[in-house]
Design a protein around this motif. Sequence first.
Motif, short mmCIF file in Angstrom:
data_model
loop_
_atom_site.label_atom_id
_atom_site.label_comp_id
_atom_site.label_asym_id
_atom_site.label_seq_id
_atom_site.Cartn_x
_atom_site.Cartn_y
_atom_site.Cartn_z
N MET A 10 0.84 -1.20 0.00
CA MET A 10 0.00 0.00 0.00
C MET A 10 0.87 1.25 0.00
O MET A 10 1.86 1.34 0.74
CB MET A 10 -0.89 0.00 1.25
CG MET A 10 -1.98 -1.04 1.17
SD MET A 10 -2.89 -1.13 2.71
CE MET A 10 -1.62 -1.66 3.83
N GLU B 48 -2.22 6.11 6.47
CA GLU B 48 -1.19 5.82 7.49
C GLU B 48 -0.75 7.09 8.23
O GLU B 48 0.28 7.08 8.89
CB GLU B 48 0.02 5.15 6.83
CG GLU B 48 -0.26 3.77 6.24
CD GLU B 48 -0.07 2.61 7.22
OE1 GLU B 48 0.24 2.89 8.40
OE2 GLU B 48 -0.24 1.46 6.80
N TYR C 26 -6.63 -4.64 6.40
CA TYR C 26 -6.64 -4.08 5.05
C TYR C 26 -6.73 -5.21 4.03
O TYR C 26 -6.28 -6.34 4.27
CB TYR C 26 -5.45 -3.15 4.78
CG TYR C 26 -4.07 -3.68 5.13
CD1 TYR C 26 -3.42 -4.60 4.32
CD2 TYR C 26 -3.41 -3.22 6.25
CE1 TYR C 26 -2.15 -5.05 4.64
CE2 TYR C 26 -2.14 -3.66 6.58
CZ TYR C 26 -1.51 -4.57 5.76
OH TYR C 26 -0.25 -5.03 6.07
N ALA D 23 -3.04 -6.63 8.60
CA ALA D 23 -1.91 -7.39 9.12
C ALA D 23 -1.89 -7.19 10.62
O ALA D 23 -2.39 -6.19 11.15
CB ALA D 23 -0.61 -6.87 8.54
N ARG E 180 8.81 -6.15 10.35
CA ARG E 180 9.04 -4.76 9.97
C ARG E 180 10.20 -4.20 10.79
O ARG E 180 10.29 -4.49 12.00
CB ARG E 180 7.80 -3.90 10.25
CG ARG E 180 6.49 -4.42 9.69
CD ARG E 180 5.37 -3.55 10.24
NE ARG E 180 4.04 -3.96 9.80
CZ ARG E 180 3.26 -4.82 10.43
NH1 ARG E 180 3.67 -5.42 11.56
NH2 ARG E 180 2.05 -5.10 9.98
N ARG F 118 6.24 0.44 8.94
CA ARG F 118 5.08 0.10 8.11
C ARG F 118 5.17 0.70 6.70
O ARG F 118 4.24 0.52 5.91
CB ARG F 118 3.80 0.62 8.76
CG ARG F 118 3.50 0.04 10.13
CD ARG F 118 2.29 0.73 10.75
NE ARG F 118 1.09 0.55 9.96
CZ ARG F 118 0.25 -0.48 10.06
NH1 ARG F 118 0.49 -1.42 10.96
NH2 ARG F 118 -0.81 -0.56 9.32
N1 GLY Z 1 1.97 -0.94 5.83
C1 GLY Z 1 1.13 -1.90 6.36
C2 GLY Z 1 1.73 -2.77 7.36
O1 GLY Z 1 2.88 -2.61 7.74
O2 GLY Z 1 1.08 -3.66 7.82
#
Ligand code: GLY
Length: 391
Positions: free
Chosen positions: A63, A69, A254, A267, A309, A336
Amino acid sequence: MLAGGPSYTGGVSRGPFLTPDVAVVGGGPIGLAIAWRCAAHGLRVVVHDPAPGSGASHVAAGMLAPVAEAYFGEHELTALLTESAARWPAFAAELTEATGADIGYRTEGTLMVGLTADDLAEARRLWAYQQGLGLPVTPLRPSQLRDREPALAVRVRGGAFAATDHQVDPRRLVPALRLAAERAGATLVPEPVRTPADVSAGVTVVAAGCGSAALTGLPVRPVKGQVLRLRAPDGGPPGFRHVIRGYADGEHVYLVPREDGEVVVGATVEERSDLAVGAGSVLRLLRAAIDLLPELAEYELVEAIAGLRPGTPDNAPILGPLPGRPDVLVATGHHRHGIVLTPVTADLIVDLVTGTTADPIGDPFRPERFAADAGPGEGFGTSGDATRPAQ
Ligand code: GLY
């Protein structure tokens, strides 16, 4: 400087040796985009990664979401997200031009929706904040939502449209960036970098995601995310075209539709470093997804996967020279936002490599904000002396 490399004083000076001008540690989208841009500047570039694209980007939904965000208190990060998202159309076009690759870049926009009255109340608070920042959020009544996306559940109470929040497919993006970097002259080296002694170059760029912590001493922590991939029946495309970001009975989910029939459902956000996929997490993601889009119950579940992440103490990226080591640049901690921040990160780092005046939008993200937090380690950050060769 690093052993064997030409001196580095804020811009690469080409030496007479075959030592690379730039060594990029990490072959994810950030590292490969930096390598592509540096090679396109005529620099000798190597990328060190035993498995390019196998990290967080392999799990990511892709995304490009500067609006959805944008969270309370993150003004500087929101500005960076907005700037990078604005660079995406040209970046995508240039990458497609360089490679002929379809990277799944789509611009239908994002629908943000609330399932219940409570969900909508929570979402509306954030949308009001985002509108207060001047971001393009258009509230929609339930009937307007269903005009845009008839497959949404009748229970969905309301929503908003973020026209500038787009998407790209990271599993197509990474091979395209690799091809572009190689066509521009960059070389991929499959050996991992465990210590500074594994690298010899004029300037080293550490873009190693969660692995950046051990190499730099900077506080980069893994933040686990579990993601599902579904597939529409009969080989057709999904029955919806927008990215959907939903609040569903308190769960945040999402749904990202791809032309080829794939739907990414994400997520979880967990302060953990394992890669196990939990049955309860799968259940919660699927329940939220199907509550919002009932037709997903008929889709095939083709993958359940977890990734890490690279988070930082302020959840914003770390971009710039390592304190005491002007020959070591850091491009990590994207948390993210790794995919959306790829273009601006590459531009900022290439400016530093080439000695071009740095864009001030990168100033709040310099590594020195964490200098006091830097931990001990065997990495680039431990010499504290830019003139001492790495051992
Ligand atoms: N950018 C979405 C996530 O990290 O889940």
